[in-house]
Design a protein around this motif. Structure first.
Motif, short mmCIF file in Angstrom:
data_model
loop_
_atom_site.label_atom_id
_atom_site.label_comp_id
_atom_site.label_asym_id
_atom_site.label_seq_id
_atom_site.Cartn_x
_atom_site.Cartn_y
_atom_site.Cartn_z
N MET A 1 142.70 -4.29 -52.57
CA MET A 1 141.99 -5.48 -52.13
C MET A 1 140.99 -5.93 -53.18
O MET A 1 139.86 -6.24 -52.88
CB MET A 1 141.31 -5.20 -50.80
CG MET A 1 142.30 -5.07 -49.65
SD MET A 1 141.52 -4.93 -48.04
CE MET A 1 141.01 -3.23 -48.09
N ASP A 3 141.32 -8.65 -54.92
CA ASP A 3 141.22 -10.10 -54.83
C ASP A 3 140.51 -10.48 -53.52
O ASP A 3 140.95 -10.06 -52.44
CB ASP A 3 142.62 -10.71 -54.88
CG ASP A 3 142.60 -12.22 -54.99
OD1 ASP A 3 141.71 -12.86 -54.40
OD2 ASP A 3 143.49 -12.75 -55.66
N ASP A 5 140.67 -13.03 -51.82
CA ASP A 5 141.59 -13.68 -50.90
C ASP A 5 142.33 -12.67 -50.02
O ASP A 5 142.66 -12.97 -48.87
CB ASP A 5 142.62 -14.54 -51.64
CG ASP A 5 142.04 -15.89 -52.05
OD1 ASP A 5 140.98 -16.27 -51.52
OD2 ASP A 5 142.66 -16.56 -52.90
N ASP A 6 142.60 -11.47 -50.55
CA ASP A 6 143.24 -10.44 -49.73
C ASP A 6 142.37 -10.10 -48.53
O ASP A 6 142.85 -10.03 -47.40
CB ASP A 6 143.50 -9.17 -50.55
CG ASP A 6 144.52 -9.36 -51.65
OD1 ASP A 6 145.33 -10.31 -51.56
OD2 ASP A 6 144.50 -8.56 -52.61
N VAL A 9 142.21 -13.10 -46.02
CA VAL A 9 143.43 -13.21 -45.20
C VAL A 9 143.47 -12.14 -44.12
O VAL A 9 143.80 -12.41 -42.97
CB VAL A 9 144.69 -13.16 -46.10
CG1 VAL A 9 145.94 -12.96 -45.28
CG2 VAL A 9 144.79 -14.41 -46.95
N LEU A 10 143.10 -10.92 -44.47
CA LEU A 10 143.11 -9.84 -43.49
C LEU A 10 142.08 -10.08 -42.38
O LEU A 10 142.36 -9.82 -41.21
CB LEU A 10 142.88 -8.50 -44.17
CG LEU A 10 144.05 -8.00 -45.03
CD1 LEU A 10 143.62 -6.80 -45.87
CD2 LEU A 10 145.24 -7.66 -44.16
N THR A 60 142.12 0.64 -43.82
CA THR A 60 143.38 -0.02 -44.11
C THR A 60 144.41 0.96 -44.67
O THR A 60 144.11 1.78 -45.53
CB THR A 60 143.18 -1.19 -45.09
OG1 THR A 60 142.29 -2.12 -44.48
CG2 THR A 60 144.48 -1.89 -45.41
N THR A 62 149.07 1.38 -45.02
CA THR A 62 150.36 0.73 -44.83
C THR A 62 151.15 1.46 -43.76
O THR A 62 151.03 2.67 -43.62
CB THR A 62 151.16 0.69 -46.14
OG1 THR A 62 152.41 0.05 -45.87
CG2 THR A 62 151.44 2.07 -46.69
#
Length: 138
Positions: A1, A3, A5-6, A9-10, A60, A62
């Protein structure tokens, strides 16, 4: 993360999920936001963007299972690691029988396809060594 923007968005996804949980159909099912504050994020007001950024950076992960790291290829694809009979290209005597040969990440759990790959390799190895591949020989 790295960026921003990441993170943005999350956080927007978290807010959309909260909004969905507050709809009448979800409320009828007993949906509610549980405001248990993560200990590492106590310095931020709960449900603020700063809180959610802290939570994202704390928790966070995956949900994808690892796959596709050892791409299986057709004979004419030079970008792969494993050939159609699961042999590692350029290494004699080594085969791969796991989810790494799946060329694209599937949206389902990898257990069953991995079992299938292993069973197929077991049959190919038996054939290479002259053993019957029929599980119930007549």
């Amino acid at each position: 993360m790295d960026d921003p923007d990441d993170v943005r968005v999350l956080i927007a996804e978290i807010r959309a999920t909260i909004a969905l949980s507050e709809t009448n159909p979800m409320r009828k099912l007993g949906s509610r936001l549980i405001d248990v504050v993560l200990p590492s994020c106590e310095q931020h007001p709960f449900n603020s963007d700063a809180y959610w950024e802290c939570a994202l950076r704390t928790w966070t992960l995956t949900l994808y299972r690892y796959s596709g790291t050892c791409k299986m290829r057709p004979w004419n694809d030079s970008t792969a690691v494993v050939d159609p009979i699961l042999r590692v290209i350029g290494i004699k005597g080594l085969r791969v029988a796991d989810a790494s040969i799946i060329p694209e990440i599937p949206s389902a759990h990898l257990s069953v396809p991995t079992y299938m790959i292993a069973e197929k390799l077991a049959d190919m190895a038996k054939q290479d060594w002259g053993y019957p591949t029929d599980p119930l020989p007549s």
